[in-house]
Design a protein around this motif. Structure first.
Motif, PDB file in Angstrom:
ATOM      1  N   VAL A  49       0.865  -1.203   0.000  1.00  0.00           N
ATOM      2  CA  VAL A  49       0.000   0.000   0.000  1.00  0.00           C
ATOM      3  C   VAL A  49       0.890   1.238   0.000  1.00  0.00           C
ATOM      4  O   VAL A  49       2.060   1.179   0.410  1.00  0.00           O
ATOM      5  N   PRO A  50       0.411   2.410  -0.450  1.00  0.00           N
ATOM      6  CA  PRO A  50       1.229   3.631  -0.472  1.00  0.00           C
ATOM      7  C   PRO A  50       1.794   3.955   0.908  1.00  0.00           C
ATOM      8  O   PRO A  50       1.086   3.914   1.911  1.00  0.00           O
ATOM      9  N   ALA A  51       3.122   4.288   0.965  1.00  0.00           N
ATOM     10  CA  ALA A  51       3.789   4.601   2.229  1.00  0.00           C
ATOM     11  C   ALA A  51       3.857   6.108   2.421  1.00  0.00           C
ATOM     12  O   ALA A  51       3.477   6.904   1.554  1.00  0.00           O
ATOM     13  N   ASP A  52       4.383   6.524   3.610  1.00  0.00           N
ATOM     14  CA  ASP A  52       4.557   7.940   3.928  1.00  0.00           C
ATOM     15  C   ASP A  52       5.799   8.456   3.213  1.00  0.00           C
ATOM     16  O   ASP A  52       6.907   7.992   3.473  1.00  0.00           O
ATOM     17  N   TYR A  53       5.612   9.434   2.328  1.00  0.00           N
ATOM     18  CA  TYR A  53       6.728   9.963   1.556  1.00  0.00           C
ATOM     19  C   TYR A  53       7.407  11.159   2.243  1.00  0.00           C
ATOM     20  O   TYR A  53       8.247  11.829   1.640  1.00  0.00           O
ATOM     21  N   GLN A  54       7.048  11.451   3.498  1.00  0.00           N
ATOM     22  CA  GLN A  54       7.636  12.608   4.174  1.00  0.00           C
ATOM     23  C   GLN A  54       9.157  12.451   4.318  1.00  0.00           C
ATOM     24  O   GLN A  54       9.905  13.423   4.187  1.00  0.00           O
ATOM     25  N   ARG A  55       9.600  11.221   4.582  1.00  0.00           N
ATOM     26  CA  ARG A  55      11.028  11.004   4.731  1.00  0.00           C
ATOM     27  C   ARG A  55      11.775  11.272   3.422  1.00  0.00           C
ATOM     28  O   ARG A  55      12.929  11.690   3.415  1.00  0.00           O
ATOM     29  N   VAL A  56      11.122  10.974   2.313  1.00  0.00           N
ATOM     30  CA  VAL A  56      11.721  11.287   1.015  1.00  0.00           C
ATOM     31  C   VAL A  56      11.876  12.799   0.858  1.00  0.00           C
ATOM     32  O   VAL A  56      12.920  13.306   0.422  1.00  0.00           O
ATOM     33  N   HIS A  57      10.802  13.532   1.216  1.00  0.00           N
ATOM     34  CA  HIS A  57      10.867  14.996   1.124  1.00  0.00           C
ATOM     35  C   HIS A  57      11.959  15.561   2.035  1.00  0.00           C
ATOM     36  O   HIS A  57      12.658  16.523   1.676  1.00  0.00           O
ATOM     37  N   ASP A  58      12.135  14.973   3.220  1.00  0.00           N
ATOM     38  CA  ASP A  58      13.176  15.448   4.139  1.00  0.00           C
ATOM     39  C   ASP A  58      14.557  15.274   3.540  1.00  0.00           C
ATOM     40  O   ASP A  58      15.422  16.156   3.638  1.00  0.00           O
ATOM     41  N   ALA A  59      14.775  14.129   2.882  1.00  0.00           N
ATOM     42  CA  ALA A  59      16.084  13.888   2.271  1.00  0.00           C
ATOM     43  C   ALA A  59      16.336  14.832   1.112  1.00  0.00           C
ATOM     44  O   ALA A  59      17.433  15.401   0.965  1.00  0.00           O
ATOM     45  N   LEU A  60      15.318  15.037   0.268  1.00  0.00           N
ATOM     46  CA  LEU A  60      15.489  15.933  -0.876  1.00  0.00           C
ATOM     47  C   LEU A  60      15.663  17.382  -0.408  1.00  0.00           C
ATOM     48  O   LEU A  60      16.425  18.150  -1.016  1.00  0.00           O
ATOM     49  N   ARG A  61      14.971  17.758   0.671  1.00  0.00           N
ATOM     50  CA  ARG A  61      15.112  19.130   1.188  1.00  0.00           C
ATOM     51  C   ARG A  61      16.502  19.340   1.787  1.00  0.00           C
ATOM     52  O   ARG A  61      17.096  20.404   1.630  1.00  0.00           O
ATOM     53  N   ALA A  62      17.026  18.306   2.457  1.00  0.00           N
ATOM     54  CA  ALA A  62      18.365  18.441   3.018  1.00  0.00           C
ATOM     55  C   ALA A  62      19.411  18.607   1.928  1.00  0.00           C
ATOM     56  O   ALA A  62      20.384  19.363   2.071  1.00  0.00           O
TER      57      ALA A  62
ATOM     58  N   VAL B 213      17.684  19.629  -3.590  1.00  0.00           N
ATOM     59  CA  VAL B 213      17.486  19.234  -4.985  1.00  0.00           C
ATOM     60  C   VAL B 213      15.993  19.261  -5.265  1.00  0.00           C
ATOM     61  O   VAL B 213      15.170  19.415  -4.359  1.00  0.00           O
ATOM     62  N   GLU B 214      15.621  19.078  -6.554  1.00  0.00           N
ATOM     63  CA  GLU B 214      14.209  19.163  -6.930  1.00  0.00           C
ATOM     64  C   GLU B 214      13.374  18.205  -6.088  1.00  0.00           C
ATOM     65  O   GLU B 214      13.813  17.069  -5.840  1.00  0.00           O
ATOM     66  N   PRO B 215      12.247  18.653  -5.606  1.00  0.00           N
ATOM     67  CA  PRO B 215      11.587  19.941  -5.897  1.00  0.00           C
ATOM     68  C   PRO B 215      11.982  21.055  -4.936  1.00  0.00           C
ATOM     69  O   PRO B 215      11.214  22.022  -4.769  1.00  0.00           O
ATOM     70  N   TYR B 216      13.119  20.952  -4.261  1.00  0.00           N
ATOM     71  CA  TYR B 216      13.550  21.978  -3.306  1.00  0.00           C
ATOM     72  C   TYR B 216      14.818  22.681  -3.777  1.00  0.00           C
ATOM     73  O   TYR B 216      15.582  23.215  -2.969  1.00  0.00           O
TER      74      TYR B 216
ATOM     75  N   ARG C 151      18.576  26.729  -3.153  1.00  0.00           N
ATOM     76  CA  ARG C 151      19.926  27.081  -3.563  1.00  0.00           C
ATOM     77  C   ARG C 151      20.017  28.466  -4.167  1.00  0.00           C
ATOM     78  O   ARG C 151      21.114  28.938  -4.487  1.00  0.00           O
ATOM     79  N   GLU C 152      18.888  29.103  -4.379  1.00  0.00           N
ATOM     80  CA  GLU C 152      18.890  30.406  -5.038  1.00  0.00           C
ATOM     81  C   GLU C 152      19.684  31.410  -4.199  1.00  0.00           C
ATOM     82  O   GLU C 152      19.510  31.505  -2.980  1.00  0.00           O
TER      83      GLU C 152
END
Length: 501
Positions: free
Chosen positions: A161-174, A177-180, A184-185
């Motif tokens: 079943v679909p999992a919580d993607y918050q941890r993915v967003h945390d890694a990308l934000r750290a 990189v896209e979508p964060y 870097r601006e």
């Protein structure tokens, strides 16, 4: 999905953690590969190692991911980043020799890892199966049930079943990189939009600091101008005081000469009478024709000695009375003391004996000062000793002048045998305008102490015990002068205000 950081199993240094790879060459397929780079980079960042900032030497091989394993096996890289379970698949398919590569273990795992797979990072939700908005719901439900019914593959991977993607967003934000990637601006608009409050506070502080500095500068200029005016006024007053003090010094020397000059004519009459007698005797012998050459030579020598004696007396008085700028030089204090005694005795009709003694080695020492002013002080001390003897009814009692070393200074001590002073008079001895003489000015000892202190020395009055003869011992201390350096001058002009009392 996760990342497996692999190293050669036969490498001499086997890293126990990801942080141990600091500074090593690490291969990855691409910078935007989620399992093939970004998850490992996020784990390194959590451990304080910024791969992008130079913590690692990154080597991007490009797809396919087999190039990463080949770079590690060939020695082009010290480590490589693979997607989890991919190494196990290659070993199972025979694409990579079993046991050739080793996975660096992760300190903690976010989710359970299949027993057949190894990971260096926590596991994250992997690929998602999505449907277009126009897909019939029944079709989506049928596909979903079919996916969930599929059995796990050989490595334990399966659909869920679909999992919580918050941890993915945390890694990308750290990693920013896209979508964060907007983090870097560094454009001014983005920075102002993000930090306008802090920028406004800093600008306010800068303006306040500039205003404060401007006010301080104005105050400093104002106070500097006031201080300059005050210093100029002080210098003007100091110059006036110096001129007045020099005039007082000159008057003091004239006062001493006034006390001694009464007998100058009588003292000069003696050498003049002697010269006249020798001249008359020579004339009589010449008239009788009995003038022998030896007698003529003796008479002329005696006349020359008496002439020099008279010239010394007159020259000493003129030098002491002359008003001039103070000049310091290395002095032979013994010679100055003896010249002063000669001048003192030459000015008196009935001069008391003055015993000049020097401690062993004292004659080789030199002081640094003004000879005329030192002579003025000694003349004043000798005259005071004579006045003390006259007051005690012992005008012809001997005066002692001893030259030695005391407290690292050259000491010239004048000792009389007069009546001991009372403690009250001794305490006020150097006080200006205080005198024990009926016709004294009370300035001699005060000026003498000022001259001594201006030379860096001192002038002390010490009562002499009765068993040592009684009286008073006046000690003039002068700093010893070092030997001059080769080629250096031993004379130094000194501003007259340095000798002010």
């Amino acid at each position: 999905m996760g990342s497996a950081v692999v190293v050669r199993a036969d490498a001499p240094q086997q890293p126990a953690t990801l942080a141990a790879l600091r500074g090593r060459r690490v291969a990855a397929v691409a910078e935007d590969a989620f399992g093939g780079y970004q998850l490992a980079a996020a784990e390194w960042l959590r451990q304080g190692l910024d791969a992008e900032a130079g913590g690692l030497r990154r080597v991007f091989t490009g797809y396919p991911m087999q190039r990463v394993a080949q770079a590690v096996l060939s020695g082009e890289a010290d480590a490589g980043i693979l997607r989890t379970c991919l190494l196990e698949q290659w070993v199972q398919a025979g694409q990579v020799p079993a046991g050739a590569l080793r996975v660096v273990p992760a300190p903690t795992q976010g989710t359970a890892v299949p027993a057949s797979c190894q990971a260096s990072t926590p596991l994250y939700p992997g690929w998602a199966f999505a449907a277009l908005a126009g897909t019939p719901p029944e079709l989506s439900r049928t596909v979903l049930l079919a996916l969930l019914a599929l059995p796990a593959d050989a490595l334990g991977g399966r659909w869920s079943v679909p999992a919580d993607y918050q941890r993915v967003h945390d890694a990308l934000r750290a990693l920013q990189v896209e979508p964060y990637a907007f983090l870097r601006e560094t454009r001014l608009q983005a920075l102002l939009r993000r930090y306008w409050l802090a920028a406004a506070a800093v600008l306010a502080l800068l303006l306040a600091g500039a205003a404060y500095l401007l006010r301080v500068e104005v105050l400093v200029k104002r106070r500097t101008a006031e201080l300059t005016r005050s210093l100029r006024e002080r210098e003007r007053m100091a110059a006036q005081v110096a001129q007045s003090q020099e005039a007082v010094h000159h008057l003091a020397r004239l006062s001493i000469l006034g006390e001694l000059a009464a007998t100058l004519a009588h003292e000069l009459n003696h050498p003049l009478a002697t010269i006249a007698n020798y001249a008359a005797g020579l004339r009589r012998r010449a008239a009788r024709g009995v003038l022998a050459p030896q007698a003529l030579d003796e008479a002329l020598g005696a006349m020359a000695d008496e002439t020099e004696r008279a010239a010394r007396v007159i020259g000493g008085v003129r030098a002491l009375a002359r008003k001039r700028a103070a000049v310091r030089q290395r002095l032979d204090a013994v010679a100055v003391a003896r010249d002063t005694v000669a001048l003192f005795q030459g000015l008196l009709a009935q001069a008391p004996p003055v015993a000049v003694t020097a401690a062993p080695g004292a004659e080789a020492l030199r002081a640094f000062g003004d000879a005329q002013q030192i002579q003025q002080v000694l003349l004043n001390l000798l005259q005071n000793a004579l006045d003390a003897h006259r007051a005690a009814g012992r005008a012809l009692a001997p005066i002692a002048l001893h030259i030695g070393v005391e407290d690292g200074c050259l000491a010239l001590a004048v000792q009389d045998q007069g009546v001991p002073l009372a403690p009250e008079a001794l305490a006020r001895l150097f006080e200006p305008f205080h005198t024990t003489k009926p016709d004294g000015l009370g300035l001699g000892l005060s000026i003498s102490r000022g001259i001594a202190e201006a030379h860096g020395g001192a002038l002390h009055a010490r009562p002499v015990p009765p068993h040592e003869g009684g009286g008073l011992r006046m000690v003039l201390l002068l700093p010893l002068a070092a030997a001059p350096a080769p080629g250096a001058t031993a004379i130094q002009a000194v501003p007259i205000q340095e000798f002010a009392t």
